[in-house]
Scaffold this motif. Structure first.
Motif, PDB file in Angstrom:
ATOM      1  N   ALA A   1      49.145  67.915  51.015  1.00  0.00           N
ATOM      2  CA  ALA A   1      50.474  68.442  51.371  1.00  0.00           C
ATOM      3  C   ALA A   1      51.578  67.399  51.306  1.00  0.00           C
ATOM      4  CB  ALA A   1      50.434  69.079  52.768  1.00  0.00           C
ATOM      5  N   ASN A   2      51.429  66.410  50.428  1.00  0.00           N
ATOM      6  CA  ASN A   2      52.355  65.279  50.438  1.00  0.00           C
ATOM      7  C   ASN A   2      52.186  64.470  49.152  1.00  0.00           C
ATOM      8  OD1 ASN A   2      53.671  62.826  50.893  1.00  0.00           O
ATOM      9  ND2 ASN A   2      52.917  62.595  52.977  1.00  0.00           N
ATOM     10  N   PRO A   3      53.187  64.429  48.277  1.00  0.00           N
ATOM     11  CA  PRO A   3      53.059  63.637  47.051  1.00  0.00           C
ATOM     12  C   PRO A   3      52.812  62.152  47.306  1.00  0.00           C
ATOM     13  CG  PRO A   3      54.885  65.176  46.859  1.00  0.00           C
ATOM     14  CD  PRO A   3      54.441  65.214  48.288  1.00  0.00           C
ATOM     15  N   ALA A   4      53.355  61.606  48.404  1.00  0.00           N
ATOM     16  CA  ALA A   4      53.096  60.208  48.724  1.00  0.00           C
ATOM     17  C   ALA A   4      51.624  60.004  49.061  1.00  0.00           C
ATOM     18  CB  ALA A   4      53.983  59.752  49.879  1.00  0.00           C
ATOM     19  N   ALA A   5      51.041  60.970  49.765  1.00  0.00           N
ATOM     20  CA  ALA A   5      49.614  60.891  50.077  1.00  0.00           C
ATOM     21  C   ALA A   5      48.783  60.958  48.807  1.00  0.00           C
ATOM     22  CB  ALA A   5      49.216  62.019  51.026  1.00  0.00           C
ATOM     23  N   VAL A   6      49.207  61.773  47.851  1.00  0.00           N
ATOM     24  CA  VAL A   6      48.503  61.838  46.566  1.00  0.00           C
ATOM     25  C   VAL A   6      48.516  60.469  45.894  1.00  0.00           C
ATOM     26  CG1 VAL A   6      48.506  62.837  44.249  1.00  0.00           C
ATOM     27  CG2 VAL A   6      48.958  64.289  46.234  1.00  0.00           C
ATOM     28  N   LEU A   7      49.666  59.817  45.887  1.00  0.00           N
ATOM     29  CA  LEU A   7      49.766  58.502  45.254  1.00  0.00           C
ATOM     30  C   LEU A   7      48.846  57.493  45.939  1.00  0.00           C
ATOM     31  CD1 LEU A   7      51.049  56.453  43.325  1.00  0.00           C
ATOM     32  CD2 LEU A   7      52.910  56.181  44.987  1.00  0.00           C
ATOM     33  N   GLY A   8      48.931  57.409  47.260  1.00  0.00           N
ATOM     34  CA  GLY A   8      48.099  56.446  47.966  1.00  0.00           C
ATOM     35  C   GLY A   8      46.623  56.711  47.785  1.00  0.00           C
ATOM     36  N   ARG A   9      46.220  57.965  47.865  1.00  0.00           N
ATOM     37  CA  ARG A   9      44.808  58.317  47.748  1.00  0.00           C
ATOM     38  C   ARG A   9      44.317  58.212  46.307  1.00  0.00           C
ATOM     39  NH1 ARG A   9      44.388  63.309  52.076  1.00  0.00           N
ATOM     40  NH2 ARG A   9      42.215  63.358  51.353  1.00  0.00           N
TER      41      ARG A   9
ATOM     42  N   ALA B   1      43.834  61.961  37.156  1.00  0.00           N
ATOM     43  CA  ALA B   1      43.932  63.169  36.333  1.00  0.00           C
ATOM     44  C   ALA B   1      44.176  64.418  37.165  1.00  0.00           C
ATOM     45  CB  ALA B   1      42.654  63.342  35.507  1.00  0.00           C
ATOM     46  N   SER B   2      43.779  64.385  38.433  1.00  0.00           N
ATOM     47  CA  SER B   2      43.961  65.536  39.312  1.00  0.00           C
ATOM     48  C   SER B   2      45.305  65.528  40.023  1.00  0.00           C
ATOM     49  CB  SER B   2      42.839  65.570  40.363  1.00  0.00           C
ATOM     50  OG  SER B   2      41.568  65.648  39.762  1.00  0.00           O
ATOM     51  N   ALA B   3      45.985  64.381  40.016  1.00  0.00           N
ATOM     52  CA  ALA B   3      47.213  64.228  40.799  1.00  0.00           C
ATOM     53  C   ALA B   3      48.345  65.163  40.362  1.00  0.00           C
ATOM     54  CB  ALA B   3      47.673  62.778  40.762  1.00  0.00           C
ATOM     55  N   PRO B   4      48.639  65.304  39.064  1.00  0.00           N
ATOM     56  CA  PRO B   4      49.771  66.166  38.682  1.00  0.00           C
ATOM     57  C   PRO B   4      49.633  67.601  39.174  1.00  0.00           C
ATOM     58  CG  PRO B   4      49.123  64.774  36.844  1.00  0.00           C
ATOM     59  CD  PRO B   4      48.073  64.606  37.884  1.00  0.00           C
ATOM     60  N   GLY B   5      48.435  68.174  39.080  1.00  0.00           N
ATOM     61  CA  GLY B   5      48.230  69.538  39.551  1.00  0.00           C
ATOM     62  C   GLY B   5      48.494  69.668  41.036  1.00  0.00           C
TER      63      GLY B   5
ATOM     64  N   VAL C   1      50.494  67.720  42.895  1.00  0.00           N
ATOM     65  CA  VAL C   1      51.917  67.545  43.195  1.00  0.00           C
ATOM     66  C   VAL C   1      52.716  68.787  42.806  1.00  0.00           C
ATOM     67  CG1 VAL C   1      53.979  66.203  42.638  1.00  0.00           C
ATOM     68  CG2 VAL C   1      51.806  65.033  43.043  1.00  0.00           C
ATOM     69  N   LEU C   2      52.399  69.375  41.672  1.00  0.00           N
ATOM     70  CA  LEU C   2      53.099  70.597  41.271  1.00  0.00           C
ATOM     71  C   LEU C   2      52.842  71.727  42.265  1.00  0.00           C
ATOM     72  CD1 LEU C   2      52.533  70.581  37.396  1.00  0.00           C
ATOM     73  CD2 LEU C   2      54.690  70.212  38.611  1.00  0.00           C
ATOM     74  N   ALA C   3      51.607  71.848  42.715  1.00  0.00           N
ATOM     75  CA  ALA C   3      51.279  72.881  43.704  1.00  0.00           C
ATOM     76  C   ALA C   3      52.009  72.616  45.014  1.00  0.00           C
ATOM     77  CB  ALA C   3      49.769  72.921  43.932  1.00  0.00           C
ATOM     78  N   GLN C   4      52.115  71.355  45.411  1.00  0.00           N
ATOM     79  CA  GLN C   4      52.842  71.006  46.630  1.00  0.00           C
ATOM     80  C   GLN C   4      54.322  71.353  46.516  1.00  0.00           C
ATOM     81  OE1 GLN C   4      51.875  66.874  46.869  1.00  0.00           O
ATOM     82  NE2 GLN C   4      49.777  67.251  47.545  1.00  0.00           N
ATOM     83  N   CYS C   5      54.904  71.102  45.349  1.00  0.00           N
ATOM     84  CA  CYS C   5      56.320  71.453  45.144  1.00  0.00           C
ATOM     85  C   CYS C   5      56.525  72.959  45.272  1.00  0.00           C
ATOM     86  CB  CYS C   5      56.790  70.970  43.775  1.00  0.00           C
ATOM     87  SG  CYS C   5      56.899  69.175  43.604  1.00  0.00           S
ATOM     88  N   ALA C   6      55.618  73.734  44.679  1.00  0.00           N
ATOM     89  CA  ALA C   6      55.712  75.188  44.790  1.00  0.00           C
ATOM     90  C   ALA C   6      55.552  75.617  46.244  1.00  0.00           C
ATOM     91  CB  ALA C   6      54.649  75.850  43.912  1.00  0.00           C
ATOM     92  N   GLY C   7      54.626  74.973  46.950  1.00  0.00           N
ATOM     93  CA  GLY C   7      54.411  75.306  48.353  1.00  0.00           C
ATOM     94  C   GLY C   7      55.617  74.976  49.216  1.00  0.00           C
ATOM     95  N   ALA C   8      56.270  73.846  48.940  1.00  0.00           N
ATOM     96  CA  ALA C   8      57.457  73.472  49.701  1.00  0.00           C
ATOM     97  C   ALA C   8      58.559  74.510  49.536  1.00  0.00           C
ATOM     98  CB  ALA C   8      57.949  72.099  49.268  1.00  0.00           C
ATOM     99  N   LEU C   9      58.752  74.999  48.321  1.00  0.00           N
ATOM    100  CA  LEU C   9      59.750  76.041  48.084  1.00  0.00           C
ATOM    101  C   LEU C   9      59.378  77.327  48.825  1.00  0.00           C
ATOM    102  CD1 LEU C   9      60.439  75.531  44.270  1.00  0.00           C
ATOM    103  CD2 LEU C   9      61.978  74.984  46.175  1.00  0.00           C
ATOM    104  N   ALA C  10      58.091  77.656  48.820  1.00  0.00           N
ATOM    105  CA  ALA C  10      57.641  78.850  49.532  1.00  0.00           C
ATOM    106  C   ALA C  10      57.867  78.699  51.034  1.00  0.00           C
ATOM    107  CB  ALA C  10      56.166  79.114  49.238  1.00  0.00           C
ATOM    108  N   GLY C  11      57.565  77.511  51.568  1.00  0.00           N
ATOM    109  CA  GLY C  11      57.780  77.278  52.990  1.00  0.00           C
ATOM    110  C   GLY C  11      59.246  77.349  53.372  1.00  0.00           C
TER     111      GLY C  11
END
Length: 228
Positions: free
Chosen positions: A177-185, A197-201, A203-213
C-alpha cells in the motif's frame, strides 16, 4: 500561545527518518522472524505484522506533529490534493516530501541489512505478481486512504496501524500500500522483499487504489446545505 509551524527542512527530515524507520522495521522484523520461525511462514508473518503495526503507531505519534507522518508518496499526493486551492502548499513541497520518502525507504532497507550482517546492497528475487496480487494492492491502498481521510482527530495513528495490521492478513499481497515500501522492499532479498519485475504492477495498482479511496472518502463528505 500557538506553537511555531515546523520548517520544511524539519518536515523533510521527519519524512525521511520516519520512512527509513518504517522500512527498517518491516524488513528487519522479516529477517528476524524468518530466522526464528523454523520454516513456519504463518508465525513469521505474524511477527512481521506485529513489529510493523507497533512501529507504525509509534512513528505516526512521534513524527505526525512535525510532518503529518505521511511516509508514503500516495498519501502525500492525496492530502495535497485535498487542500483548498487558496491554502494549498506549493507543488515543490509535495515533490520534496516524496523524494525524501523514497530516500528514507532505501536507507531503511540498507540499515536493516547492516544490523543483521547481510550484504547492504541487494535486490529481491521474490516474485509477487498476478491479478489477485494487484487487486489486493488496490484494495489495501484504497482502504488506507479511506482510513486516513475519515479518521477522527487524534485517532489516525491507532486506526492506520490497526488497518495495516489487518490488511497484512486479509490481502493476498500482505498490504504494501505504499510505493516507497515497494522501493525499499525491492532492495531486500528477504522475507519482506519484492522482485524488481513485480514492482511496476504493485505501484500501478496502488495508484488505482489511492484514487478509489479518495473517491470513496468523497462519498461520505457532507456539505452544509445537505445537513440543513
Amino acid at each position: 500561545m500557538p506553537t511555531a509551524r515546523p520548517r520544511l527542512s524539519q518536515q523533510l527530515l521527519a519524512e525521511c527518518a520516519g520512512t527509513a524507520a518504517l522500512l527498517c522495521a518491516v524488513i528487519g522484523s522479516g529477517v528476524m522472524a524468518e530466522r526464528l520461525a523454523g520454516g513456519n511462514t504463518a508465525v513469521a508473518l505474524l511477527a512481521n505484522t506485529l513489529a510493523t503495526v507497533w512501529a507504525l503507531y509509534v512513528l505516526i505519534e512521534t513524527l505526525g506533529p512535525v510532518s503529518g507522518a505521511h511516509f508514503n508518496p500516495l498519501v502525500t499526493l492525496v492530502l495535497w490534493s485535498k487542500q483548498p486551492l487558496a491554502q494549498r502548499e506549493p507543488a515543490r513541497a509535495a515533490t520534496l516530501f516524496i523524494v525524501f520518502q523514497l530516500l528514507g525507504a532505501v536507507l531503511g532497507a540498507w540499515l536493516a541489512h547492516a544490523m543483521f550482517d547481510l550484504p547492504v546492497l541487494q535486490t529481491s528475487a521474490k516474485l509477487r505478481t498476478g491479478s489477485g496480487q494487484w487487486l489486493a494492492e488496490a484494495v489495501a491502498t484504497a482502504g488506507l486512504v479511506l482510513v486516513i481521510l475519515r479518521a477522527p482527530a487524534g485517532k489516525a495513528s491507532a486506526l492506520v496501524a490497526s488497518y495495516i495490521g489487518a490488511a497484512y492478513w486479509f490481502t493476498a499481497s500482505t498490504s504494501f500500500a505504499n510505493p516507497a515500501a515497494v522501493l525499499g522492499r525491492m532492495l531486500s532479498d528477504s522475507f519482506a522483499g519484492i522482485a524488481p519485475a513485480s514492482a511496476p504492477g504493485f505501484v500501478l495498482a496502488q495508484c488505482a487504489g489511492a484514487l478509489a479511496g479518495l473517491w470513496l472518502a468523497g462519498l461520505f463528505e457532507t456539505s452544509l446545505e445537505s445537513t440543513l
